[in-house]
Design a protein around this motif. Structure first.
Motif, short mmCIF file in Angstrom:
data_model
loop_
_atom_site.label_atom_id
_atom_site.label_comp_id
_atom_site.label_asym_id
_atom_site.label_seq_id
_atom_site.Cartn_x
_atom_site.Cartn_y
_atom_site.Cartn_z
N HIS A 131 0.77 -1.23 0.05
CA HIS A 131 -0.02 0.00 -0.04
C HIS A 131 1.02 1.23 -0.01
CE1 HIS A 131 0.95 -0.94 4.24
NE2 HIS A 131 0.43 0.23 4.51
N LYS A 132 2.19 1.14 0.32
CA LYS A 132 3.16 2.42 0.41
C LYS A 132 4.15 1.95 -0.43
CE LYS A 132 1.27 4.83 4.45
NZ LYS A 132 1.76 5.27 5.48
N ARG A 133 4.49 1.82 -1.72
CA ARG A 133 5.57 1.29 -2.44
C ARG A 133 6.57 2.21 -2.39
NH1 ARG A 133 4.38 -1.69 -8.23
NH2 ARG A 133 6.61 -1.67 -8.01
N ARG A 134 7.55 1.53 -2.37
CA ARG A 134 9.26 2.17 -2.10
C ARG A 134 9.90 2.20 -3.48
NH1 ARG A 134 7.84 5.58 1.73
NH2 ARG A 134 7.03 4.37 3.84
N ASP A 135 9.08 2.47 -4.77
CA ASP A 135 9.84 2.35 -6.13
C ASP A 135 9.65 3.81 -6.49
OD1 ASP A 135 10.34 -0.41 -6.15
OD2 ASP A 135 8.32 -0.66 -6.60
N SER A 136 10.41 3.74 -7.83
CA SER A 136 10.39 5.05 -8.70
C SER A 136 8.90 5.47 -8.98
CB SER A 136 11.18 5.10 -9.80
OG SER A 136 10.72 4.17 -10.65
N ALA A 137 8.72 6.73 -9.23
CA ALA A 137 7.48 7.27 -9.47
C ALA A 137 7.02 6.46 -10.87
CB ALA A 137 7.55 8.94 -9.81
#
Length: 247
Positions: A131-137
């Protein structure tokens, strides 16, 4: 007489390719998360790495006797690596986990409790939802579009099929049709088989070591073909309704 080794309840299957710096930290986290929670084993599948991943796995086995590893001589892709690990596993339940360290093993105990409590764990999939991805936009937006399209066409009611963290019964997976990139369509395939799927929020972490093995464009192109193939499979399916049987 040698005492028979107990069969673990859970196998954590981790596919990796060129993840030498992530091997030991992730294995340590898996053990920390599951000690005292369940009898478990860890099965790593090295998908043709050409860095020091094999050596790191050999070193880890000295410290963690629950760890086993299988190696593909040449890279066969993530779905085949997952399938190899599941076939090598002995446990009733499987947890799949990406080897890059972005999935958090601390989420596995709660997911395992959900699977255990299911009315029919043999045909139940617990899928992680980042639910809170830590990837590039770019990766987040393309993934959001792909998930929306997939849900509209497959009706799998799963917000994040790309999350590597999933729990299910080993036998159920072995009964599914297998193809490249199938790991992204497990919810639709479980529903096709007459099973049930639940998505649960899980932690997602930024990649701290190594580099991603996937590009945005190549993933999108193969995704179109895969989506059409899964749609065909669903239309051609007719799971039987079992009405009892001989004892």
């Amino acid at each position: 007489m040698r005492k028979k080794e107990a069969v673990p309840e859970l196998a954590v299957v981790v596919p990796v390719k060129n993840e030498q710096d992530n091997v030991l930290p992730l294995i340590e986290e898996i053990h920390a998360a599951l000690e005292g929670v369940a009898e478990f084993e860890v099965v790593y599948v090295d998908d043709g790495s050409d860095d020091r991943t094999p050596q790191k796995l050999a070193e880890a086995k000295e410290k963690f006797p629950r760890l086993r590893s299988v190696r593909h001589r040449e890279s066969c892709g993530q779905s085949q690596a997952v399938a190899t690990g599941i076939k090598a596993a002995r446990a009733r339940f499987i947890a799949t986990l990406d080897g890059d360290g972005q999935n958090d093993p601390a989420d596995i105990p709660a997911m395992l409790a959900t699977l255990r409590a299911a009315a029919d764990p043999a045909l139940f999939l617990v899928a992680g939802h980042r639910h809170k991805r830590r990837d590039s936009a770019v990766k987040r937006y393309t993934s959001k579009f792909a998930n929306a399209l997939r849900r509209a066409l497959l009706h799998d009611d799963t917000p994040d099929t790309g999350c590597g963290l999933k729990l299910f019964a080993r036998d159920a997976f072995l009964d599914l049709p297998r193809f490249d990139h199938m790991h992204r369509y497990l919810p639709a395939l479980f529903l096709r088989a007459g099973g049930a799927v639940v998505s649960v929020p899980v932690n997602h972490r930024p990649r701290e070591r190594g580099v991603s093995k996937y590009g945005t464009l190549d993933r999108a192109l193969v995704g179109i073909t895969d989506l059409l193939g899964v749609m065909w499979l669903i239309k051609r399916s007719s799971p039987p309704e079992i009405d009892g049987g001989d004892d």
